[in-house]
Design an enzyme around this catalytic site. Structure first.
Site, PDB file in Angstrom:
ATOM      1  N   ASN A 233     -13.054  23.468  35.620  1.00  8.86           N
ATOM      2  CA  ASN A 233     -13.063  24.880  36.017  1.00  8.86           C
ATOM      3  C   ASN A 233     -14.489  25.423  36.088  1.00  8.86           C
ATOM      4  OD1 ASN A 233     -10.339  25.482  36.474  1.00  8.86           O
ATOM      5  ND2 ASN A 233      -9.937  25.808  34.299  1.00  8.86           N
ATOM      6  N   ASP A 242      -6.805  24.943  39.799  1.00  4.91           N
ATOM      7  CA  ASP A 242      -5.378  25.080  40.114  1.00  4.91           C
ATOM      8  C   ASP A 242      -4.898  23.917  40.977  1.00  4.91           C
ATOM      9  OD1 ASP A 242      -5.253  27.425  38.711  1.00  4.91           O
ATOM     10  OD2 ASP A 242      -5.349  28.737  40.471  1.00  4.91           O
ATOM     11  N   GLU A 268      -3.042  23.673  30.602  1.00  8.87           N
ATOM     12  CA  GLU A 268      -3.109  22.361  31.249  1.00  8.87           C
ATOM     13  C   GLU A 268      -2.297  21.318  30.494  1.00  8.87           C
ATOM     14  OE1 GLU A 268      -6.847  22.707  28.654  1.00  8.87           O
ATOM     15  OE2 GLU A 268      -5.618  24.010  29.905  1.00  8.87           O
TER      16      GLU A 268
END
Length: 347
Positions: A233, A242, A268
């Site tokens: 990220n 995503d 996650e």
């Protein structure tokens, strides 16, 4: 609270039978009130005891079916009993009135009950048969000139209304079923990854464990976490993050067996429920997942790895669902502390 809950305390709003049971009781209560009132009016006001007889017969049948379902009777059988009772009373009324007094108009109330209680397929052919018979009966009356104020116009009007009702209620039932299916799918699906959500995983695990207890079978779970997901990220952005989760779920669905269930546990983390699976089989499945995830390019040649913790419910009188999930969670962190990109089960 619905009054029938006291007869069926095991059926709540999440149960697929909830709407069917609610509808059956509603129809039966309407039948009871209607036949009691109309029967009394036919005796006292219209002086039609022969019609009142069938009204009271409908009342008795409604009360018998009500007693049947309240004592745990089969809802499908009860639905058919309701439709057969309504059809019998309506056809008897049509024959007694010989098509007069708008008696045929009352038959048009049958399709909504048939579709709502029996579903699209059975509701269609039951409605078609009853309305087709009434059309034939009306045609016979016209030919025999039994009823002077009926003609071909009345016949065609009845056929038009009957046909429109069948198609209308079939369309409505199709639309309602599609909307219900979509709503049900949305309620159990994670919006991003399209795998099951946490609530559905909880319900599935409870059901699988209950079945395992009945048949003395093992149940394994795999708790999976993406390695260094925060770094993905931070480096590529949350949009790419995503996409990583979406692609990961595609790999998971392709790797697990048809009897397994996969869903998003949180963030996650993903949980895989494996019915009738021992610890060794669960470890083997976890290793296949690790290999497939590692080999798959996720986004822009981004490769990820996962760590997996496995645990098995053995139905030995000591295990609980909470202990099973706790063991899987502990094994997951053992796998991460041991270097990640591996699956570990209970030693």
């Amino acid at each position: 609270m619905k009054f029938w809950r006291k007869y069926h305390p095991d059926i709540d709003a999440a149960d697929p039978r909830f709407k069917q049971v609610s509808l059956i009781y509603s129809v039966l209560l309407i039948m009871t009130a209607y036949f009691a009132i109309i029967g009394t009016l036919n005796v006292t006001l219209f002086h039609a005891p022969e019609i009142a007889f069938f009204d009271y017969l409908g009342l008795i049948l409604a009360l018998l079916i009500l007693r049947y379902v309240s004592q745990g009777g089969n809802f499908r059988i009860a639905s058919w009993a309701v439709i057969i009772s309504i059809a019998t009373i309506l056809l008897a009324f049509v024959h007694l009135a010989e098509g007069r007094n708008y008696s045929l108009m009352w038959v048009t109330i049958l399709p909504p009950f048939a579709f709502f209680l029996l579903g699209r397929r059975d509701g269609s052919w039951v409605s078609a048969i009853i309305l087709g018979y009434c059309s034939w009966y009306l045609y016979q009356l016209i030919n025999q000139q039994v009823t002077a104020n009926l003609g071909l116009g009345a016949l065609f009007n009845f056929i038009e209304v009957a046909t429109a009702q069948v198609f209308l209620f079939r369309f409505y039932e199709n639309s309602r079923q599609e909307a219900y299916d979509q709503l049900q799918k949305t309620a159990i699906t994670d919006p991003l990854t399209k795998v099951f959500n946490r609530l559905h995983l909880d319900n599935t695990l409870n059901a699988v464990i209950a079945q395992a207890n009945r048949f003395n079978q093992p149940v394994s779970v795999l708790l999976l976490d993406v390695d260094h997901f925060k770094a993905v990220n931070d480096k590529y952005g949350h949009f790419v993050g995503d996409k990583v989760l979406i692609k990961l779920c595609d790999v998971l669905r392709e790797t697990i067996r048809e009897t397994d269930s996969v869903g998003r546990w949180g963030g996650e983390e993903f949980l895989i429920i494996c019915p009738n699976t021992n610890q060794q089989q669960a470890i083997q499945l976890g290793q296949r997942i690790i290999e497939n995830v590692r080999a798959e390019a996720i986004e822009n040649d981004i490769h990820i790895t996962v760590s997996i913790g496995s645990a098995t419910y053995m139905n030995d009188g000591e295990d609980t669902i909470d202990q099973l999930l706790l063991s899987a969670d502990q094994n997951l962190y053992r796998a991460k502390h041991a270097g990640r990109n591996q699956v570990l089960g209970t030693p």
